[in-house]
Design a protein around this motif. Structure first.
Motif, PDB file in Angstrom:
ATOM      1  N   ASN A 137       0.806  -1.223   0.000  1.00 10.17           N
ATOM      2  CA  ASN A 137       0.000   0.000   0.000  1.00 10.17           C
ATOM      3  C   ASN A 137       0.838   1.272   0.000  1.00 10.17           C
ATOM      4  N   ARG A 138       2.154   1.119  -0.006  1.00  9.04           N
ATOM      5  CA  ARG A 138       3.016   2.302   0.011  1.00  9.04           C
ATOM      6  C   ARG A 138       2.741   3.206  -1.189  1.00  9.04           C
ATOM      7  N   PHE A 139       2.404   2.609  -2.326  1.00  9.47           N
ATOM      8  CA  PHE A 139       2.236   3.386  -3.553  1.00  9.47           C
ATOM      9  C   PHE A 139       0.872   4.059  -3.660  1.00  9.47           C
ATOM     10  N   THR A 140       0.020   3.831  -2.677  1.00  8.29           N
ATOM     11  CA  THR A 140      -1.258   4.537  -2.640  1.00  8.29           C
ATOM     12  C   THR A 140      -1.355   5.472  -1.439  1.00  8.29           C
ATOM     13  N   ASP A 141      -0.337   5.464  -0.593  1.00 10.76           N
ATOM     14  CA  ASP A 141      -0.333   6.295   0.606  1.00 10.76           C
ATOM     15  C   ASP A 141       0.391   7.606   0.309  1.00 10.76           C
ATOM     16  N   LYS A 142      -0.322   8.705   0.336  1.00 12.29           N
ATOM     17  CA  LYS A 142       0.244  10.004  -0.010  1.00 12.29           C
ATOM     18  C   LYS A 142       1.230  10.515   1.027  1.00 12.29           C
ATOM     19  N   THR A 143       1.267   9.886   2.208  1.00  6.58           N
ATOM     20  CA  THR A 143       2.175  10.350   3.247  1.00  6.58           C
ATOM     21  C   THR A 143       3.539   9.652   3.173  1.00  6.58           C
ATOM     22  N   ALA A 144       3.669   8.621   2.364  1.00  2.00           N
ATOM     23  CA  ALA A 144       4.936   7.891   2.280  1.00  2.00           C
ATOM     24  C   ALA A 144       6.003   8.779   1.642  1.00  2.00           C
ATOM     25  N   TYR A 145       7.184   8.831   2.237  1.00  4.51           N
ATOM     26  CA  TYR A 145       8.233   9.694   1.709  1.00  4.51           C
ATOM     27  C   TYR A 145       8.772   9.139   0.385  1.00  4.51           C
ATOM     28  N   PRO A 146       9.282   9.989  -0.490  1.00  7.07           N
ATOM     29  CA  PRO A 146       9.801   9.532  -1.776  1.00  7.07           C
ATOM     30  C   PRO A 146      11.166   8.859  -1.607  1.00  7.07           C
ATOM     31  N   SER A 147      11.215   7.561  -1.818  1.00  8.56           N
ATOM     32  CA  SER A 147      12.459   6.806  -1.704  1.00  8.56           C
ATOM     33  C   SER A 147      13.124   6.739  -3.074  1.00  8.56           C
ATOM     34  N   GLY A 148      14.314   7.342  -3.189  1.00  6.19           N
ATOM     35  CA  GLY A 148      15.014   7.351  -4.464  1.00  6.19           C
ATOM     36  C   GLY A 148      15.468   5.986  -4.917  1.00  6.19           C
ATOM     37  N   GLY A 149      15.659   5.057  -3.977  1.00  4.49           N
ATOM     38  CA  GLY A 149      16.162   3.745  -4.333  1.00  4.49           C
ATOM     39  C   GLY A 149      15.096   2.704  -4.549  1.00  4.49           C
ATOM     40  N   ALA A 150      13.919   2.887  -3.982  1.00  4.73           N
ATOM     41  CA  ALA A 150      12.912   1.819  -4.058  1.00  4.73           C
ATOM     42  C   ALA A 150      11.488   2.335  -4.193  1.00  4.73           C
ATOM     43  N   GLY A 151      11.321   3.650  -4.360  1.00  7.14           N
ATOM     44  CA  GLY A 151      10.001   4.219  -4.154  1.00  7.14           C
ATOM     45  C   GLY A 151       9.135   4.502  -5.355  1.00  7.14           C
ATOM     46  N   MET A 152       9.590   4.186  -6.586  1.00  7.07           N
ATOM     47  CA  MET A 152       8.786   4.558  -7.744  1.00  7.07           C
ATOM     48  C   MET A 152       8.005   3.377  -8.295  1.00  7.07           C
ATOM     49  N   ILE A 153       6.924   3.696  -8.982  1.00  5.72           N
ATOM     50  CA  ILE A 153       6.076   2.664  -9.588  1.00  5.72           C
ATOM     51  C   ILE A 153       5.633   3.159 -10.965  1.00  5.72           C
ATOM     52  N   GLY A 154       5.502   2.247 -11.908  1.00  5.06           N
ATOM     53  CA  GLY A 154       5.114   2.644 -13.258  1.00  5.06           C
ATOM     54  C   GLY A 154       4.728   1.438 -14.085  1.00  5.06           C
ATOM     55  N   SER A 155       4.669   1.623 -15.375  1.00  2.00           N
ATOM     56  CA  SER A 155       4.267   0.552 -16.286  1.00  2.00           C
ATOM     57  C   SER A 155       5.470   0.028 -17.056  1.00  2.00           C
ATOM     58  N   ALA A 156       5.326  -1.166 -17.593  1.00  4.57           N
ATOM     59  CA  ALA A 156       6.389  -1.750 -18.416  1.00  4.57           C
ATOM     60  C   ALA A 156       6.672  -0.878 -19.633  1.00  4.57           C
ATOM     61  N   GLU A 157       5.631  -0.311 -20.211  1.00  5.85           N
ATOM     62  CA  GLU A 157       5.812   0.556 -21.383  1.00  5.85           C
ATOM     63  C   GLU A 157       6.668   1.766 -21.043  1.00  5.85           C
ATOM     64  N   ASP A 158       6.413   2.374 -19.879  1.00  3.61           N
ATOM     65  CA  ASP A 158       7.233   3.505 -19.443  1.00  3.61           C
ATOM     66  C   ASP A 158       8.681   3.087 -19.238  1.00  3.61           C
ATOM     67  N   PHE A 159       8.882   1.952 -18.608  1.00  2.00           N
ATOM     68  CA  PHE A 159      10.238   1.473 -18.325  1.00  2.00           C
ATOM     69  C   PHE A 159      11.020   1.266 -19.616  1.00  2.00           C
ATOM     70  N   LEU A 160      10.346   0.763 -20.632  1.00  2.00           N
ATOM     71  CA  LEU A 160      10.998   0.564 -21.925  1.00  2.00           C
ATOM     72  C   LEU A 160      11.389   1.895 -22.565  1.00  2.00           C
ATOM     73  N   LYS A 161      10.593   2.935 -22.333  1.00  2.00           N
ATOM     74  CA  LYS A 161      10.949   4.262 -22.851  1.00  2.00           C
ATOM     75  C   LYS A 161      12.265   4.734 -22.239  1.00  2.00           C
ATOM     76  N   LEU A 162      12.432   4.502 -20.945  1.00  2.00           N
ATOM     77  CA  LEU A 162      13.671   4.883 -20.277  1.00  2.00           C
ATOM     78  C   LEU A 162      14.845   4.088 -20.827  1.00  2.00           C
TER      79      LEU A 162
END
Length: 234
Positions: A137-162
């Motif tokens: 539930n970390r990715f739906t909790d607006k109070t969770a701090y932004p973790s540069g090492g483990a905190g992002m979420i996205g789609s496979a399509e986005d990851f392929l763009k990177l």
């Protein structure tokens, strides 16, 4: 960015060691603290080794996230959006789920049998370590701090763009010279525990010796133990 800063992750340590006793979060659970508070806890314990002398995958990427906030004068989420995700049209990627209805169910591989992750869960890593503290539930909790090492979420399509942007030299987010440096081994012959036959660039695991790594890829590929194009970035 090369993970030889004298730090580690809590999940790499044994139970009741310095990071756990200080309450350091790896950025994958829900703690109710801020990024600044987590780094204050990290700063309260000694370095584990002299910087530059060892390689240990670590919370250093979270420290870099805090540096980015200071340098840009904006929250990490906004800085990443301005510098990376929007230039690449990665509209599914953020520190919070963009569309919760599209989230997949999170599973853990426990003793060979997949199971759904609980709200506050512990998943073993390797024998003798404390393991991962996870909260889906970390990715739906607006109070969770932004973790540069483990905190992002996205789609496979986005990851392929990177990946494609980096494969073609970094444009429009990086100059080609820096892209090349990122994908070139920067740690010499330092040993990478759990990842034999590999080196490390600026945020990337690099395949050095396919035979030693038991990997079918070619030397120079960006790779972890299982996937040819796996990244170890935020």
């Amino acid at each position: 960015m090369t993970h030889n800063a004298g730090l580690t992750y809590r999940f790499f340590q044994e139970e009741k060691r310095t990071y756990e006793l200080a309450g350091v979060s790896d950025g994958m659970d829900l703690t109710g603290i801020t990024l600044e508070e987590n780094l204050q806890r990290l700063a309260s314990v000694p370095l584990l080794y002299e910087p530059g002398k060892m390689w240990r995958y670590s919370i250093a990427t979270d420290v870099l996230g805090a540096v980015i906030e200071k340098v840009t004068g904006m929250p990490l989420s906004e800085a990443v959006r301005m510098l990376v995700t929007h230039p690449l049209s990665m509209m599914d990627t953020d520190f919070k789920a963009v569309d919760t209805d599209r989230l997949t169910t999170a599973y853990a591989d426990s003793a060979g049998e997949p199971r759904r992750l609980r709200d506050f869960d512990t998943v073993p890593f390797v024998e003798g370590t404390a393991g991962f503290l996870l909260s889906p539930n970390r990715f739906t909790d607006k109070t969770a701090y932004p973790s540069g090492g483990a905190g992002m979420i996205g789609s496979a399509e986005d990851f392929l763009k990177l990946l494609e942007a980096l494969r073609q030299g970094g444009n429009p987010i990086l100059p080609e010279a820096l892209d090349t440096k990122m994908t070139t081994n920067q740690i010499g012959n330092l040993v990478m525990p759990y990842w034999p036959g590999r080196g490390f660039g600026l945020g990337f695991t690099l395949l050095k010796d396919p035979a030693a790594a038991n990997n079918t890829g070619s030397a120079g590929n960006l790779a972890d133990g299982r996937h040819l194009w796996s990244l170890m970035v935020c």
